[in-house]
Design a protein around this motif. Structure first.
Motif, short mmCIF file in Angstrom:
data_model
loop_
_atom_site.label_atom_id
_atom_site.label_comp_id
_atom_site.label_asym_id
_atom_site.label_seq_id
_atom_site.Cartn_x
_atom_site.Cartn_y
_atom_site.Cartn_z
N HIS A 265 10.57 -4.80 10.72
CA HIS A 265 10.69 -4.31 12.10
C HIS A 265 9.35 -4.08 12.78
N VAL A 266 8.28 -4.55 12.19
CA VAL A 266 6.97 -4.33 12.80
C VAL A 266 6.74 -5.34 13.93
N ASN A 267 6.02 -4.90 14.92
CA ASN A 267 5.58 -5.81 15.97
C ASN A 267 4.32 -6.54 15.54
N SER A 268 3.97 -7.58 16.28
CA SER A 268 2.73 -8.29 15.99
C SER A 268 1.55 -7.34 16.09
N HIS A 269 0.62 -7.46 15.14
CA HIS A 269 -0.58 -6.64 15.08
C HIS A 269 -0.29 -5.16 14.82
N ALA A 270 0.85 -4.89 14.23
CA ALA A 270 1.17 -3.51 13.84
C ALA A 270 0.21 -3.03 12.76
N LYS A 271 0.07 -1.72 12.69
CA LYS A 271 -0.68 -1.12 11.59
C LYS A 271 0.28 -0.36 10.68
N VAL A 272 0.09 -0.53 9.40
CA VAL A 272 0.84 0.25 8.41
C VAL A 272 -0.20 1.03 7.62
N ILE A 273 -0.21 2.33 7.83
CA ILE A 273 -1.17 3.18 7.13
C ILE A 273 -0.47 3.83 5.96
N LEU A 274 -0.96 3.52 4.76
CA LEU A 274 -0.34 4.05 3.56
C LEU A 274 -1.04 5.34 3.17
N CYS A 275 -0.31 6.43 3.32
CA CYS A 275 -0.86 7.76 3.05
C CYS A 275 -0.47 8.19 1.64
N GLY A 276 0.72 7.80 1.22
CA GLY A 276 1.22 8.15 -0.10
C GLY A 276 2.57 7.49 -0.27
N MET A 277 3.12 7.59 -1.47
CA MET A 277 4.41 6.94 -1.74
C MET A 277 5.27 7.86 -2.60
N MET A 278 5.76 8.93 -1.97
CA MET A 278 6.48 9.95 -2.72
C MET A 278 7.66 9.42 -3.53
#
Lengths: 366, 366
Positions: A265-278
């Motif tokens: 569901h991301v748009n073009s040039h989206a950012k996904v910032i991974l902070c943690g993975m509980m």
């Protein structure tokens, strides 16, 4: 809560005693056995009594009483016995666990600290009392009578708040009007991250683990909307509903199937910032949920970035200044789930993974 | 190779005829049925005869004869019938397939193009002849008698070379001495990428699909070392061996299990540039290999970035200039696997996914 009396050890200190005579009786949580899988239990973390001898506090040290401790998901990654994923050093077996905390000087052997001074310590032992090197670079004194509540130092001004600030402000850096999604939105990071994104003029939607928390983050933390992931059989359907125009920035605190759904569901040039993975900490990496649609990162030209706070300590000053300003102006609201007493540490840590808390989990010792 | 005679269609053109009378007989590949899974076959791509009428070439158009076509893995993503992963538009059913190519003007209805002019076209029909709008922004004339071979326009100066340059130079931007890993290193992108990384002073290691290609990329493309992934039972073991000091930059052309293995060997602040995922194109996303260790992106603070060339066309001039300079100075060497004749297009496309080619796959029509 298991409460155990482990072996009794002694540590050198000096001055007044909480109990009688020349020792302070303290209790502390130590790593008895590693926990490769699942939520750590009383098999892994044990409480023991410690006597701290008071007549020989070394010069350049303080004896400190712990007041509050920050209970954070990442601590779990220091208890598996395997350096993996977050690549944090493991707590040595038999050694006391440490976390971000607030403590008060009971006796000082250093001119920079006086009895009664209250300080933050990024590596405070999960113990009632501790002898600590009086290092001003680590033990930062705070004014607990000022406008800022001590609890806020552990939430929006602490590990969780800094993670939220790094994820949203420094790395995510969203423009007004962009669509932001935040998972674990009712937790310590999520509650601050949502408000920071709103302050930037974004449309902010969160996922959290109960209907009550959905209401909380909308009412208290300013989220435009939210959903209970436990009630969504298909995250893809949920995200289609909540993001008809796609996601521009995702602050990921959970990983796994939610991350996979987001990538559809991301748009073009989206950012996904991974902070943690509980959702993944309690599994070895081969048991973790595989994300199958990383090809979307190519097609949607996504930038996915992970971060660890220690690499950004040069930004901590800017962060603190900005956040203190928000707090004083009432622009950031906080909620804390407080567990009481040193004996509740294990329970508080377990709770972090059960999605049963509102806001930042804190252990209050006094 | 299946060679079929499909329905005969006509297109308007004018001028000389390859055959007799007032038409040019041409053959073209069209999308007969989508191929959701697996490598496309003659069930999906069919060759048909077309007659182009010559007496009415529209003004502002040219009739062009295709000389060479670039055969690239990404074409596969336009043939599944599902917009997914690369998010490329699908070839409409019944329509001719298009790809980057070189063609020669046979007859011109536009003052900018003369008979005999040779041009590049990013969207050249996979056809022997085609009538094209004479758009100078798309149809860029080249000098085939100059220092640069026409084939190089399809490899190091074309789609593959631009991808390599974007991945290594613009986005990867490695410092001298850093450890670079490139998958599909013997292919069109990999052969250029390795040389560009070497020109930057990096230590460059590649993976490829045969012992012969391992030798090729070491001997011809300057890779410091390479391994045959078909002979490695455990990529983790291979990467431990070839990267004792970890990976700083990974240019991923394959995805899947190799990407997962790499994430266990990245250094802190590594970059993973996703150029494509050849191992995954022939599957729907739910059947693709899940990557289970994305938590490493947090702990190692990795930046993972995908890109599509069309978003970087503003850099195409810089790229061309730099690459032409390298070619003229003999700093970039190329190898081409040439398939001959329009009837070989399907075979050449299939071959891309079988890892049986050395260098850039090209279809030569004349």
């Amino acid at each position: 809560m298991a409460r155990e009396n482990g072996e009794k050890t002694t540590a050198a200190a000096g001055g007044e005693s909480k109990s009688s005579g020349e020792t302070v009786e303290s209790r502390e949580w130590y790593m008895a056995a590693y926990s490769p899988q699942g939520i750590p239990t009383s098999d892994h973390l044990k409480l023991r009594n410690v006597s701290i001898t008071l007549n020989s506090l070394p010069a350049g040290h303080v004896l400190a009483q712990t007041l509050w401790l920050s209970v954070d998901p990442f601590l779990r990654s220091m208890m598996s016995g395997t350096v993996d994923g977050l690549y944090l050093p493991q707590v040595d077996l038999g050694q006391v666990v440490k976390t971000f905390g607030i403590a008060k000087v009971v006796k000082s052997g250093d001119e920079n600290y006086r009895e009664g001074d209250v300080f933050l310590n990024p590596f405070q032992p999960v113990a009632e009392y501790a002898v600590l090197p009086a290092n001003p670079a680590l033990l930062r004194k705070i004014d607990v009578t000022g406008q800022i509540s001590p609890l806020d130092y552990l939430s929006c001004l602490g590990v969780a708040g800094f993670a939220a600030w790094l994820g949203i402000v420094l790395l995510g850096d969203p423009k007004p009007g962009t669509n932001v999604f935040i998972s674990a939105a009712g937790g310590g990071v999520g509650m601050v991250a949502g408000q920071l994104a709103k302050l930037r003029g974004c449309a902010v939607i969160g996922s959290t683990g109960s209907d009550q928390k959905v209401q909380l983050i909308k009412d208290e933390f300013g989220y435009d909307d939210a959903f209970n992931y436990n009630k969504e059989a298909d995250f893809d359907v949920a995200l289609t509903k909540y993001f008809p125009n796609g996601i521009d920035l995702y602050l990921d605190n959970v990983g796994g199937t939610m991350l996979e759904a987001v990538l559809n569901h991301v748009n073009s040039h989206a950012k996904v910032i991974l902070c943690g993975m509980m959702s993944q900490y309690n599994k070895g990496w081969k048991e973790r949920e595989g994300v199958r649609n990383l090809l979307n990162i190519v097609g949607k030209e996504v930038t996915m970035k992970g971060f660890m706070e220690l690499s950004y300590m040069n930004h901590f000053g800017d962060f603190s200044k900005e956040m203190e300003c928000h707090i004083v102006q009432g622009k950031i609201r906080t909620k804390h789930k407080i567990y009481h007493g040193i004996e509740s540490f294990l329970e508080s840590l377990e709770s972090v993974f059960l999605s049963i808390n509102d806001g930042k989990v804190v252990l209050q010792l006094v």
